[in-house]
Design a protein around this motif. Structure first.
Motif, PDB file in Angstrom:
ATOM      1  N   GLY A 145      14.627  89.267  27.032  1.00 14.57           N
ATOM      2  CA  GLY A 145      14.424  87.765  27.650  1.00 14.57           C
ATOM      3  C   GLY A 145      15.444  87.886  28.602  1.00 14.57           C
ATOM      4  O   GLY A 145      16.632  88.512  28.899  1.00 14.57           O
ATOM      5  N   GLU A 146      15.284  86.968  29.446  1.00 17.98           N
ATOM      6  CA  GLU A 146      16.331  86.701  30.841  1.00 17.98           C
ATOM      7  C   GLU A 146      17.615  86.159  30.134  1.00 17.98           C
ATOM      8  O   GLU A 146      17.691  85.318  29.170  1.00 17.98           O
ATOM      9  CB  GLU A 146      15.892  85.497  31.719  1.00 17.98           C
ATOM     10  N   SER A 147      18.895  86.411  30.641  1.00 16.17           N
ATOM     11  CA  SER A 147      20.163  86.257  30.511  1.00 16.17           C
ATOM     12  C   SER A 147      20.700  85.560  31.678  1.00 16.17           C
ATOM     13  O   SER A 147      20.900  86.340  32.629  1.00 16.17           O
ATOM     14  CB  SER A 147      20.848  87.252  29.935  1.00 16.17           C
ATOM     15  N   TRP A 148      21.332  84.445  31.890  1.00 16.21           N
ATOM     16  CA  TRP A 148      21.812  83.821  33.103  1.00 16.21           C
ATOM     17  C   TRP A 148      23.205  83.154  32.670  1.00 16.21           C
ATOM     18  O   TRP A 148      23.530  82.559  31.579  1.00 16.21           O
ATOM     19  CB  TRP A 148      21.177  83.030  33.701  1.00 16.21           C
ATOM     20  N   GLU A 149      24.353  83.272  33.523  1.00 11.82           N
ATOM     21  CA  GLU A 149      25.283  82.549  33.275  1.00 11.82           C
ATOM     22  C   GLU A 149      25.111  81.438  34.501  1.00 11.82           C
ATOM     23  O   GLU A 149      25.210  81.981  35.699  1.00 11.82           O
ATOM     24  CB  GLU A 149      26.652  83.170  33.581  1.00 11.82           C
ATOM     25  N   ILE A 150      24.998  79.996  34.278  1.00 10.27           N
ATOM     26  CA  ILE A 150      24.661  79.272  35.252  1.00 10.27           C
ATOM     27  C   ILE A 150      25.593  78.125  35.377  1.00 10.27           C
ATOM     28  O   ILE A 150      26.702  78.005  34.222  1.00 10.27           O
ATOM     29  CB  ILE A 150      23.503  78.310  34.889  1.00 10.27           C
ATOM     30  N   SER A 151      25.819  77.710  36.482  1.00  8.81           N
ATOM     31  CA  SER A 151      26.823  76.601  36.588  1.00  8.81           C
ATOM     32  C   SER A 151      26.202  75.152  36.699  1.00  8.81           C
ATOM     33  O   SER A 151      25.295  75.232  37.311  1.00  8.81           O
ATOM     34  CB  SER A 151      27.837  76.707  37.910  1.00  8.81           C
ATOM     35  N   LEU A 152      26.724  74.379  36.029  1.00  9.63           N
ATOM     36  CA  LEU A 152      26.130  72.799  36.210  1.00  9.63           C
ATOM     37  C   LEU A 152      27.074  71.925  36.789  1.00  9.63           C
ATOM     38  O   LEU A 152      28.214  71.862  36.751  1.00  9.63           O
ATOM     39  CB  LEU A 152      25.858  72.437  34.813  1.00  9.63           C
ATOM     40  N   GLU A 153      26.363  71.135  37.697  1.00 12.68           N
ATOM     41  CA  GLU A 153      27.121  70.131  38.513  1.00 12.68           C
ATOM     42  C   GLU A 153      26.327  69.062  38.911  1.00 12.68           C
ATOM     43  O   GLU A 153      25.301  68.852  39.112  1.00 12.68           O
ATOM     44  CB  GLU A 153      27.350  70.727  40.131  1.00 12.68           C
ATOM     45  N   LEU A 154      27.067  67.742  38.219  1.00 16.42           N
ATOM     46  CA  LEU A 154      26.463  66.382  38.223  1.00 16.42           C
ATOM     47  C   LEU A 154      26.596  65.661  39.502  1.00 16.42           C
ATOM     48  O   LEU A 154      27.792  65.722  40.038  1.00 16.42           O
ATOM     49  CB  LEU A 154      26.955  65.676  37.019  1.00 16.42           C
ATOM     50  N   LYS A 155      25.474  65.566  40.380  1.00 14.86           N
ATOM     51  CA  LYS A 155      25.621  64.522  41.458  1.00 14.86           C
ATOM     52  C   LYS A 155      24.884  63.433  41.128  1.00 14.86           C
ATOM     53  O   LYS A 155      23.722  63.585  41.247  1.00 14.86           O
ATOM     54  CB  LYS A 155      25.134  65.260  42.646  1.00 14.86           C
ATOM     55  N   LEU A 156      25.422  62.013  41.101  1.00  8.73           N
ATOM     56  CA  LEU A 156      24.945  60.769  40.782  1.00  8.73           C
ATOM     57  C   LEU A 156      23.729  60.627  41.642  1.00  8.73           C
ATOM     58  O   LEU A 156      23.841  60.932  42.790  1.00  8.73           O
ATOM     59  CB  LEU A 156      25.767  59.766  40.688  1.00  8.73           C
ATOM     60  N   LEU A 157      22.693  60.202  41.096  1.00 12.55           N
ATOM     61  CA  LEU A 157      21.612  59.600  41.697  1.00 12.55           C
ATOM     62  C   LEU A 157      21.780  58.071  41.978  1.00 12.55           C
ATOM     63  O   LEU A 157      21.486  57.184  41.034  1.00 12.55           O
ATOM     64  CB  LEU A 157      20.355  59.853  40.927  1.00 12.55           C
ATOM     65  N   ALA A 158      22.094  57.883  43.081  1.00 13.70           N
ATOM     66  CA  ALA A 158      22.493  56.267  43.410  1.00 13.70           C
ATOM     67  C   ALA A 158      21.964  56.185  44.979  1.00 13.70           C
ATOM     68  O   ALA A 158      22.366  57.054  45.908  1.00 13.70           O
ATOM     69  CB  ALA A 158      24.103  56.065  43.574  1.00 13.70           C
ATOM     70  N   ASP A 159      21.484  54.706  45.240  1.00 10.19           N
ATOM     71  CA  ASP A 159      21.152  54.389  46.389  1.00 10.19           C
ATOM     72  C   ASP A 159      22.231  54.314  47.348  1.00 10.19           C
ATOM     73  O   ASP A 159      22.267  54.581  48.799  1.00 10.19           O
ATOM     74  CB  ASP A 159      19.965  53.426  46.488  1.00 10.19           C
ATOM     75  N   VAL A 160      23.068  53.687  46.641  1.00 10.70           N
ATOM     76  CA  VAL A 160      24.502  53.168  47.531  1.00 10.70           C
ATOM     77  C   VAL A 160      25.546  53.611  46.961  1.00 10.70           C
ATOM     78  O   VAL A 160      25.747  53.454  45.634  1.00 10.70           O
ATOM     79  CB  VAL A 160      24.357  51.508  47.654  1.00 10.70           C
ATOM     80  N   GLY A 161      26.639  54.052  47.610  1.00 11.60           N
ATOM     81  CA  GLY A 161      27.825  54.436  47.279  1.00 11.60           C
ATOM     82  C   GLY A 161      28.878  53.414  47.764  1.00 11.60           C
ATOM     83  O   GLY A 161      28.810  53.267  48.924  1.00 11.60           O
TER      84      GLY A 161
END
Length: 423
Positions: A145-161
């Protein structure tokens, strides 16, 4: 603690091995091969979960593996498929390949993302029977099977900052116009995590507003709290820049305005050009001259200007209506598109090797790095197929096949994917 980045390792299950077996039954001579196929390995999926708001779960567990497929059995019985693994992440999570930074997915909708594909099950000896080879005593092993090292980065879903220096009233404003309950206090860095609030204007009309923790000078270079949260402004369709009109913190609101916009431009130039409305808060503490001076400067820069006193909701409705009207003119929240494998990927893998095994006109190729490319190519797509052929040619595999004596019409097998060799 707010965690918006993480690195994890994913491993899909390997396919089960094919079985070598022959049919045995009384009064049935030479029953023939009856080995079943191995089961496919389980895959790893990422899905959005609105109940999650941070990536903190991945601080404690960093390795995730799906189950492997079972081996085939006699009587043409196929092995059981390995169970898939589903990993839940906050909506708005960006997935990248850790070692290259290549963007793999934007988990912003409800569609599961196939992060690691399970290996194919190996063929049992039933598949290898021919008129001239009626009793094959071999089977195919399951593909890894595939083996990956991945990075996760949260970018908020907002209409207005909401932007502004600490203690200018962003949290107070958000608490008044939405159901969000941010901590409100008269001290710096009251807000230490992004806070989302839904602003409702009526039935079917609403938008999401994010209170971004206080930015200060040098935030784009890692000073203060703001540097950790600038990424959450990237998706915002527009910005509301809140200023302390009275300068109650001993700062000049005009200088604050220029400083924040400079930090936005330093972090990501396009952010400084994002549609922006300026709101002067704490007008109850400011003199008319201070407000007029600030208004002339902001409007002279081409921005819409509004007065408000957030704690008592004075002027907040007019600002919200202006924001809603502007949003109606803007495109939807930005989605990030996955990046394809680079055209020179094989050139980056010169240290990898491949092995070719020939048996009865079937040339099997073993190359772990090639498996990754194969699993990410859609062989029903012409351009994808052409790309895969270029990889075989420029990596030297086709030349090696010819050196092994392959002839036109012979079969090439790469981890269960087979095709006829054509010159």
């Amino acid at each position: 603690m707010f965690v918006d980045t993480a690195t994890i390792k994913l491993s899909a299950g390997s396919g089960g091995d094919g079985c070598v077996a022959f049919h045995r039954e009384k009064y049935v001579a030479s029953g023939g091969p009856s080995g079943g196929d191995g089961g496919a390995g389980g895959s790893v999926y990422l899905v959005a979960d609105d109940r999650l708001s941070t990536l903190s779960d991945f601080r404690y567990k960093r390795k995730y593996s799906a189950a492997s497929g079972a081996n085939g059995e006699s009587g043409r019985r196929s092995g059981k498929k390995g169970a898939d693994l589903t990993i839940r992440v906050p909506r708005g999570t960006i997935v990248r390949e850790a070692d290259t930074g290549r963007l793999l997915a934007d988990i912003s909708d409800d569609t599961p993302f196939l992060a690691a594909k399970g290996g194919r099950g190996g063929w049992g000896n039933t598949h290898f029977a021919t008129p001239t080879r009626q009793a094959p005593r071999f089977a195919k092993s399951g593909a890894p099977g595939e083996s990956w090292e991945i990075s996760l980065e949260l970018k908020l879903l907002a209409d207005v900052g909401l932007l502004g220096f600490p203690n200018v009233g962003k949290s107070s404003f958000l608490s008044v116009v939405s159901e969000a309950k941010p901590i409100v206090g008269d001290y710096h860095f009251t807000t230490i995590t992004p806070v989302l609030g839904v602003v409702t204007l009526g039935l079917g009309h609403s938008f999401v507003m994010a209170d971004i923790p206080g930015l200060i000078e040098g935030a784009s270079e890692g000073i203060g709290l703001g540097h950790a949260f600038l990424r959450h402004v990237e998706r915002c369709r527009m910005l509301v820049h809140i200023l302390d009109a009275a300068g109650s913190e001993g700062r000049d609101p005009i200088q604050d305005f220029e400083t924040i916009n400079r930090e936005l431009r330093s972090y990501l130039p396009e952010l400084a050009d994002r549609p922006q409305i300026v709101a002067a808060n704490k007008t109850d503490l400011a003199t008319p001259e201070q407000i007029d001076t600030l208004r002339r400067y902001i409007e002279g820069k081409g921005y819409a200007f509004y007065n408000m006193c957030a704690p008592i909701a004075e002027g907040t409705r007019a600002l919200v209506n202006a924001v809603a009207a502007k949003l109606a003119e803007l495109p939807a929240i930005r989605r990030y598109e996955a990046e394809p494998l680079p055209s020179d990927f094989f050139a980056q893998r010169k240290e990898d090797r491949f092995a070719i095994a020939a048996q009865d006109g079937v040339y099997s190729i073993e190359a772990p790095w090639l498996l990754r490319i194969l699993q990410r190519c859609d062989m029903d797509d012409y351009e994808s197929l052409q790309y895969f052929q270029r990889v075989l040619q420029q990596s030297g595999i086709l030349e090696a096949l010819e050196a092994e004596g392959i002839q036109e019409g012979d079969t090439v097998s790469i981890y269960g994917f087979e095709f006829d060799y054509l010159k």
